[in-house]
Motif scaffolding. Structure first.
Motif, PDB file in Angstrom:
ATOM      1  N   LYS B 193       1.003  -1.261   0.075  1.00 20.07           N
ATOM      2  CA  LYS B 193      -0.191  -0.121  -0.112  1.00 20.07           C
ATOM      3  C   LYS B 193       0.918   1.196  -0.126  1.00 20.07           C
ATOM      4  O   LYS B 193       0.684   2.007   0.690  1.00 20.07           O
ATOM      5  CB  LYS B 193      -1.039  -0.194   1.212  1.00 20.07           C
ATOM      6  CG  LYS B 193      -1.622  -1.313   1.445  1.00 20.07           C
ATOM      7  CD  LYS B 193      -2.756  -1.566   2.422  1.00 20.07           C
ATOM      8  CE  LYS B 193      -3.395  -2.731   2.593  1.00 20.07           C
ATOM      9  NZ  LYS B 193      -4.622  -2.689   3.738  1.00 20.07           N
ATOM     10  N   ASP B 195       1.487   3.457  -1.792  1.00 18.92           N
ATOM     11  CA  ASP B 195       0.703   4.810  -2.517  1.00 18.92           C
ATOM     12  C   ASP B 195      -0.145   5.533  -1.308  1.00 18.92           C
ATOM     13  O   ASP B 195      -0.395   6.733  -1.658  1.00 18.92           O
ATOM     14  CB  ASP B 195      -0.258   4.468  -3.736  1.00 18.92           C
ATOM     15  CG  ASP B 195      -1.245   3.504  -3.275  1.00 18.92           C
ATOM     16  OD1 ASP B 195      -1.344   3.041  -2.231  1.00 18.92           O
ATOM     17  OD2 ASP B 195      -2.301   3.234  -3.963  1.00 18.92           O
ATOM     18  N   ARG B 196      -0.067   5.098  -0.165  1.00 17.30           N
ATOM     19  CA  ARG B 196      -0.807   5.704   0.851  1.00 17.30           C
ATOM     20  C   ARG B 196       0.291   6.672   1.631  1.00 17.30           C
ATOM     21  O   ARG B 196       1.470   6.693   1.410  1.00 17.30           O
ATOM     22  CB  ARG B 196      -1.201   4.528   2.174  1.00 17.30           C
ATOM     23  CG  ARG B 196      -2.299   3.639   1.477  1.00 17.30           C
ATOM     24  CD  ARG B 196      -3.187   3.352   2.359  1.00 17.30           C
ATOM     25  NE  ARG B 196      -4.035   2.347   2.053  1.00 17.30           N
ATOM     26  CZ  ARG B 196      -4.702   1.600   2.722  1.00 17.30           C
ATOM     27  NH1 ARG B 196      -4.635   1.511   4.132  1.00 17.30           N
ATOM     28  NH2 ARG B 196      -5.730   0.581   2.240  1.00 17.30           N
ATOM     29  N   ASP B 197      -0.519   7.625   2.258  1.00 13.58           N
ATOM     30  CA  ASP B 197       0.360   8.530   3.091  1.00 13.58           C
ATOM     31  C   ASP B 197       1.072   7.648   3.994  1.00 13.58           C
ATOM     32  O   ASP B 197       0.593   6.658   4.632  1.00 13.58           O
ATOM     33  CB  ASP B 197      -0.851   9.457   3.788  1.00 13.58           C
ATOM     34  CG  ASP B 197      -1.217  10.611   3.040  1.00 13.58           C
ATOM     35  OD1 ASP B 197      -0.611  10.853   1.873  1.00 13.58           O
ATOM     36  OD2 ASP B 197      -2.202  11.318   3.663  1.00 13.58           O
ATOM     37  N   ARG B 228       8.926  -1.576  -1.952  1.00 16.59           N
ATOM     38  CA  ARG B 228       7.759  -1.093  -2.038  1.00 16.59           C
ATOM     39  C   ARG B 228       6.813  -1.709  -2.835  1.00 16.59           C
ATOM     40  O   ARG B 228       7.238  -1.833  -4.206  1.00 16.59           O
ATOM     41  CB  ARG B 228       7.706   0.558  -2.695  1.00 16.59           C
ATOM     42  CG  ARG B 228       8.848   1.378  -1.624  1.00 16.59           C
ATOM     43  CD  ARG B 228       9.152   2.656  -2.335  1.00 16.59           C
ATOM     44  NE  ARG B 228       8.016   3.430  -2.183  1.00 16.59           N
ATOM     45  CZ  ARG B 228       7.734   4.462  -1.469  1.00 16.59           C
ATOM     46  NH1 ARG B 228       8.798   4.978  -0.676  1.00 16.59           N
ATOM     47  NH2 ARG B 228       6.583   5.228  -1.552  1.00 16.59           N
ATOM     48  N   VAL B 230       2.248  -1.951  -4.358  1.00 17.18           N
ATOM     49  CA  VAL B 230       0.808  -1.731  -4.356  1.00 17.18           C
ATOM     50  C   VAL B 230       0.425  -3.199  -5.054  1.00 17.18           C
ATOM     51  O   VAL B 230      -0.032  -3.232  -6.100  1.00 17.18           O
ATOM     52  CB  VAL B 230       0.588  -0.356  -5.034  1.00 17.18           C
ATOM     53  CG1 VAL B 230      -0.974  -0.383  -4.840  1.00 17.18           C
ATOM     54  CG2 VAL B 230       1.161   0.673  -4.600  1.00 17.18           C
ATOM     55  N   GLU B 235       1.889  -3.492  -8.728  1.00 22.51           N
ATOM     56  CA  GLU B 235       3.063  -2.417  -8.777  1.00 22.51           C
ATOM     57  C   GLU B 235       4.016  -3.038  -7.534  1.00 22.51           C
ATOM     58  O   GLU B 235       3.709  -3.024  -6.648  1.00 22.51           O
ATOM     59  CB  GLU B 235       2.581  -0.824  -8.334  1.00 22.51           C
ATOM     60  CG  GLU B 235       1.826  -0.294  -9.366  1.00 22.51           C
ATOM     61  CD  GLU B 235       1.389   1.118  -8.940  1.00 22.51           C
ATOM     62  OE1 GLU B 235       1.717   1.731  -8.073  1.00 22.51           O
ATOM     63  OE2 GLU B 235       0.420   1.623  -9.542  1.00 22.51           O
TER      64      GLU B 235
END
Lengths: 317, 317
Positions: B193, B195-197, B228, B230, B235
């Motif tokens: 995840k 792509d999260r803050d 990293r 997603v 990704e």
């Protein structure tokens, strides 16, 4: 460290002494044997209530509300929250502790979050001994809260005099999915968050399932009640205390109060014996014998059952 | 039932035969010993990758994405999802299975959700044998997905050649809270995840911790990468496959490829031996001996350690 003095202080209700003794249990102190002997004469009074259910049903909130109700009745209360022991679970547990915070300064309440990590045999290994400590410390009721994951819900039944299974409305397939397991383990069912949509359906479904579930026992069987609560608002908690007392009274009437302590003792003996045998297996590893057996299994010279036979033979030496 | 025929069919990649053999393992069939002997000559090829992490980090999604990537590379893949085995966990598990659904019709993928319920010793007892079945069935890679709860994350390390620890940004205290445990178990870290803050902070924090964590080993140490992903969008999954291959290549270069199979064999031998010893303890219960010891503990005549000594003596008898 003077174990007898620690035990005496714990019996006086000194929180530090109680905490210290439970730490000895958790750490697998080499003096556990001595501790068990020191505690033995002072135990047998406490009544153990297990609470289990999925994450999110409100176990901690319900436990906290039960503590409030039992304290109002002036009963000394112990709480053992049995953690899933994972390094990954930090967040949720901190939350639990915060919710218990209102009882933190009450001298009539002992709260302990048990880590099962490192205890071979998990819950079974350390919890019975922690219960003994709280029992010796004069607790009238000990609440054991476990996540309903793995074998913990089965193990908590082995330790409790009364087992409470919590559900909440709208937890997916809820009752139906859980069907197989929960009827067998619950003495009392709680539908918490009973102000939510679907609560009536969950209660009805549970009641129906309980009515169908004729346990195969000789003689009269306890019929588990279904209690509605909104633990966060304290609603229904007196009913839950009433249901716990009803179960205890029924067990007393049917001359079955000794079952809980007997099951606890059995679980404890088994856990200690298994830990001992496991340690003997590990000792073999020190002898490189286990490593050598593993090599032969990897090489396809030996199947793992034949290797295990050799291990068992050496342990039985 | 002809075990040799079933094993032959499993080696041909017949899904029914594989499923049947794993069921025998799960059910603790009395013919497990025979099965282990039949499988032994055909195992030793598969590489086992363990995936662990808190609920909610996206283990199943990542596992599914890995399957897709490995299949694109034409590798035969097995997936063992080790369930928390609770009667309360129905909902989440159905979700997992649905997410795996896209691979359900691929003949190069075997997916099995293992129930540890009823298996004394949990994951340790049945999983090594299920791995043998998948290995004999010609899997190049077997992904073992466990909830990061209880001892399962420790046990999966004992079974895997490479252990992947998953985290996600914004999971409470996340990395800090988890600190103690995760550095020790991970060969590869995944921040899913991503792509999260908060993803950057989580990656940096992990990288920092990994750089501080000098394992106490003699000789050169593998430095776990932080990947990293997603996973839901696929990704970063190729990077993850690359990290897994890097780890394997590093182990090969350092002549350490045999460690995984050896650890699995050891875990399996230990689990079988312990189950055997546990069965012997239970047999004593049939003799009423354990019940009698429990009575004496309840009566305060015996402490539980002394009672356990008697049990161990009889088992070793």
């Amino acid at each position: 460290m003077d174990l007898d003095r620690l035990v005496a202080e714990a019996r006086d209700g000194t929180p530090r002494a109680v905490a210290r003794l439970i730490s000895l249990v958790e750490d697998g102190s080499p003096r556990l044997r001595e501790l068990a002997a020191a505690l033995a004469p002072h135990t047998g009074h406490a009544r153990v209530v297990g609470l289990t259910g999925s994450p999110g049903v409100g176990k901690s909130t319900t436990t906290s509300a039960l503590v409030t109700a039992l304290r109002a009745d002036d009963r000394r209360v112990g709480v053992l929250a049995v953690d899933p022991s994972s390094p990954f679970s930090g967040g949720a547990l901190l939350g639990d502790r915060v919710r218990m915070g209102e009882h933190a300064t009450d001298p009539g309440v002992f709260i302990r979050s048990m880590a099962t990590r490192g205890h071979l045999g998990g819950l079974a290994a350390a919890t019975p001994q922690a219960l003994r400590v709280l029992d010796a410390a004069g607790c009238d009721v000990i609440l054991v809260e476990t996540v309903g994951v793995g074998q913990s819900e089965v193990e908590v039944v082995a330790l409790a005099d009364t087992t409470v299974v919590l559900l909440a409305p709208g937890m997916g397939d809820g009752v139906q999915a859980a069907k197989a397991g929960i009827l067998e383990v619950g003495d009392v069912f709680v539908v918490n968050k009973a102000d939510r949509d679907g609560a009536d359906a969950t209660v009805r479904e549970l009641q129906h399932m309980v009515s169908l579930n004729r346990r195969e026992v000789s003689g009269p069987a306890w019929r588990p009640p279904v209690v509605r609560t909104v633990a966060s608002a304290g609603e229904g908690v007196d009913d839950l205390v009433g249901a716990l007392d009803d179960h205890r009274a029924w067990m007393a009437d049917h001359d079955r109060l000794a079952e809980g302590p007997r099951r606890r003792a059995r679980a404890e003996i088994e856990a200690i014996a298994l830990a001992d045998l496991r340690a003997r297996i590990r000792e073999l590893a020190g002898d490189a014998a286990l490593g050598e057996l593993a090599e032969r299994v990897v090489a396809g010279e030996l199947d793992p059952y034949a290797a295990a036979d050799e291990v068992v033979s050496s342990v039985r030496g």
